[in-house]
Scaffold this motif. Structure first.
Motif, PDB file in Angstrom:
ATOM      1  N   GLU A 128       0.829  -1.204   0.000  1.00  0.00           N
ATOM      2  CA  GLU A 128       0.000   0.000   0.000  1.00  0.00           C
ATOM      3  C   GLU A 128       0.862   1.252   0.000  1.00  0.00           C
ATOM      4  OE1 GLU A 128      -3.276   0.228  -0.493  1.00  0.00           O
ATOM      5  OE2 GLU A 128      -3.090  -1.929  -0.837  1.00  0.00           O
ATOM      6  N   LYS A 131       2.167   1.759  -3.510  1.00  0.00           N
ATOM      7  CA  LYS A 131       1.111   2.273  -4.389  1.00  0.00           C
ATOM      8  C   LYS A 131       0.964   3.786  -4.219  1.00  0.00           C
ATOM      9  CE  LYS A 131      -1.616  -1.970  -4.697  1.00  0.00           C
ATOM     10  NZ  LYS A 131      -2.903  -2.640  -4.416  1.00  0.00           N
ATOM     11  N   LYS A 132       1.038   4.250  -2.974  1.00  0.00           N
ATOM     12  CA  LYS A 132       0.989   5.699  -2.734  1.00  0.00           C
ATOM     13  C   LYS A 132       2.182   6.389  -3.391  1.00  0.00           C
ATOM     14  CE  LYS A 132      -1.498   5.264   1.661  1.00  0.00           C
ATOM     15  NZ  LYS A 132      -1.414   5.409   3.144  1.00  0.00           N
TER      16      LYS A 132
END
Length: 270
Positions: A128, A131-132
């Motif tokens: 995650e 992805k950011k």
């Protein structure tokens, strides 16, 4: 700079290198790279092998089809090129983004592979946090352009101990990166962000697999590259290298690639 040839895939130009004769090796470059990432590797291997290396869509001299893209679409470009150029099985080496595409290719076209390698890459999907980071990179390119983005990215690809001694290589890799279209870079970032976990490919493949990690890779830790073990899997850690062993320790990279290619071809079913 390696000499390019041109083909067309669904109306879009795809540039590629095709040099040498013999068993076919296919080299797939990483993000904001091009076939020139292998400019030290290919000349060393062409006395023994036919070496093919495309500029992925949106990179180098290839066109950037409208985004968004998926890793699978990048792999389909590669498959189109493979089927156009040779009927023989290939040994495929994928660097970083190229490794993600290699896994996608292997998932669908395993019968065309006598072996494949992930070079400073991983079968895991993005976390995650990663992805950011991809979304932030897209915004950076929007706001500041591709040159600013490349100037910030490339030094991080090299091991800290090499930043001074490899300054000319860092500048060379920046020049290669500037050829990436902003739209191509953004579409590739989205494709990497959304890619699936493909560790099952490493576990079920019955052909030889090579996993190369850089001892000082700041982008992909060796634990992420060495995500599978087995009698068909060879793990190699390259010293004095970060994410760019093709430039940081090319002689060692070439030695490993040559040895693996010979072994993969030797083990190929007749």
């Amino acid at each position: 700079m390696l000499e390019r040839k041109i083909t067309t895939i669904h109306g879009h130009r795809l540039a590629y290198v095709d040099e040498g004769e013999g068993p076919v090796l296919l080299f797939i470059h990483g993000f904001c790279g091009s076939a020139d990432y292998f400019e030290h590797v290919i000349p060393a291997l062409t006395p023994e092998f036919r070496c093919i290396a495309p500029d992925l869509r949106g990179h180098g001299q290839s066109d950037a089809p409208p985004g968004p893209w998926t890793i699978d679409q990048i792999a389909e470009d590669i498959a189109h090129l493979v089927y156009e150029l040779t009927e023989n099985d290939i040994v495929m080496f994928g660097h970083s983004l190229g490794g993600y595409a290699t896994l996608a290719f292997a998932e669908k076209y395993m019968t065309r592979l006598s072996g494949f390698g992930l070079i400073h890459s991983t079968a895991y999907p993005d976390s995650e946090e990663a992805k950011k980071g991809r979304l932030k990179a897209i915004e950076t390119i929007n706001q500041h352009g591709i040159r600013h983005f490349v100037n910030d990215l490339i030094p991080k690809l090299f091991a800290p101990v090499n930043l001074e001694s490899k300054q000319s290589d860092i500048e060379r890799v920046k020049q290669i990166g500037y050829q990436t279209s902003p739209e191509g870079a953004q579409a590739a970032l989205t494709a990497m962000k959304d890619r699936p976990d493909r560790n099952h490919i490493l576990k079920k493949a019955d052909c030889p697999i090579l996993l190369i990690a850089g001892e000082e890779d700041q982008l992909i830790d060796k634990s992420k590259t060495f995500s599978a073990e087995g009698h068909t899997i060879e793990q190699k850690l390259i010293e004095n290298a970060g994410h760019m062993s093709m430039y940081e320790n090319p002689s060692r990279f070439i030695e490993i690639a040559r040895s693996f290619a010979h072994e993969a071809k030797r083990l190929q079913p007749r």
